[in-house]
Design an enzyme around this catalytic site. Structure first.
Site, PDB file in Angstrom:
ATOM      1  CG  ASN A 148      -7.015 -33.291  43.159  1.00 12.11           C
ATOM      2  OD1 ASN A 148      -6.199 -32.390  43.343  1.00 12.11           O
ATOM      3  ND2 ASN A 148      -7.810 -33.319  42.113  1.00 12.11           N
ATOM      4  CE  LYS A 149      -3.140 -30.389  42.110  1.00 15.01           C
ATOM      5  NZ  LYS A 149      -3.575 -29.045  41.972  1.00 15.01           N
ATOM      6  CG  ASN A 150       1.816 -35.773  45.746  1.00 16.80           C
ATOM      7  OD1 ASN A 150       0.895 -36.019  44.970  1.00 16.80           O
ATOM      8  ND2 ASN A 150       3.026 -36.249  45.582  1.00 16.80           N
TER       9      ASN A 150
END
Ligand SMILES: *Cc1c(COP(=O)(O)O)cnc(C)c1O
Length: 372
Positions: free
Chosen positions: A181-183
């Protein structure tokens, strides 16, 4: 309308890239990991990159590299993910929590850092909340005055800057996560970047059991290994790294898309006196990993529940670390952190989100406040 909290920015490009690695039959750490390290470091104006299994072990190694030992203290924000503090405990050191700057700036307060310094303080970890940089010039000034090291927990902030300078290039070491769920998403994965050649070299040895050569090195002609010090298995592999390369290539455009979402949220919600939207006058380009709002008036839990009923998933960044059972110390009070955490809502933001979805979220939020 359904608005999930996050949607993975994957297409055939990631699938094809993974297939090339699978077909090459070199699936562990190798050339793709090296490529990712170089490209990532370069894009952050830093000399060296060391790919790692995740950000938590990256933070652990960073603290070890700067010499944090049993009994030392490291000043950390409490308004962060728990790993920002647990990495300190892994070395037998003590995390000392500092408050954030204001209702408008949710990063660690330089003033409170200075309050928390003791003769045992060894380092400061600054976390760039939501992709907005901490006040690095002030933090570096304090670090210099008290002879402390500075680590950036830059999990939220790949490719972001502060007054034109890349976040991740200010401190002694910066750490990143490539969790789903990180960039930049690879499933699991992380990166440590630094301008210090000795740190980079030692990190590479420590991540692979303290060995002087890896399997990849030996296939490529390097001799058999010695073990220089007790190390870890903190490696990232080429399957994850090749996804990271595709994601890094997309990152510039996905940061721009996130910026578009954030601008639209700000524009739509600006009239409401019941909300604080932090970082309004941020001097730089944020990575917009989290779009958080602070609810001045109204029942936060009720609002979240009603948003959920309208198909909108929200989150909270973060439950304060100093309030968790295993981190509690008596009488510890961080007024701003506690106030923000209890009245904060993270709204959906991701490259695949449409303006229609942003408008829908804003319309529901406005309605909830008017109905109060
Ligand atoms: C995600 C995150 C971490 C942990 O990263 P992992 O790769 O899951 O270990 C640490 N700090 C912050 C601020 C994060 O958002």
């Amino acid at each position: 309308m359904e608005v999930p909290f996050f949607d993975l920015n994957f297409d055939e490009k990631e699938e094809e890239a993974v297939m090339t690695v699978l077909r090459s039959k070199w699936i562990s750490m190798g050339s793709k990991t090296q490529e990712l390290e170089q490209a990532f470091a370069e894009q952050h104006n830093v000399k060296y990159g060391v790919a790692l299994a995740n950000c938590t072990v990256s933070l652990h190694l960073a603290l070890k590299l700067i010499g944090v030992k049993v009994g030392d203290e490291v000043i950390v924000p409490s308004l962060s993910f728990v790993a920002t503090a647990s990495c300190v405990c892994h070395l037998g050191a003590k995390p000392v929590f500092a408050d954030v700057s204001s209702l408008n700036d949710w990063t660690i307060s330089p003033e409170d850092i200075e309050n928390k310094i003791t003769p045992k303080t060894k380092a400061i970890i600054a976390m760039h909340y939501g992709g907005y940089g901490s006040d690095m010039p002030k933090i570096l000034e304090i670090a210099k005055k008290y002879n402390l090291k500075v680590i950036e927990d830059a999990c939220h902030a790949p490719l972001a800057d502060y007054k034109g300078e890349k976040l991740g290039s200010f401190g002694d070491i910066a750490c990143y996560s490539f969790y789903s769920n990180k960039n930049i998403s690879t499933g699991e994965g992380g990166m440590l970047i630094t301008n210090n050649a000795e740190y980079a070299e030692r990190a590479k040895i420590l991540r692979t059991h303290g060995m002087t050569s890896t399997a990849y090195d030996r296939v490529n002609g390097k001799g058999f290994y010695d073990v220089l010090e007790v190390g870890y298995n903190y490696r990232m592999d080429d399957i994850h790294s090749v996804i990271g390369l595709v994601q890094l290539e997309k990152a510039k455009s996905s940061v721009a898309l996130r910026q578009g979402m954030a601008d639209r949220y700000r524009e739509n919600l600006k009239e409401s006196s019941d909300l604080v939207i932090p970082f309004a006058d941020y001097e730089g380009n944020s990575a917009n990993h989290v779009f958080g709002i602070f609810v001045r008036n109204g029942d936060v839990e009720k609002i979240k529940k009603q948003l959920k009923e309208a198909g909108i998933t929200t989150s909270n960044h973060y439950p304060p670390i100093h309030k968790f059972s295993s981190f509690q110390s008596k009488n510890e009070v961080l007024p701003l952190t506690e106030e923000i955490a209890s009245r904060q809502i993270s709204l959906p933001i991701y490259p695949r989100m449409t303006f229609e979805q942003v408008d829908y979220v804003c319309e529901k939020i406005k309605k909830l406040f008017i109905n109060e």
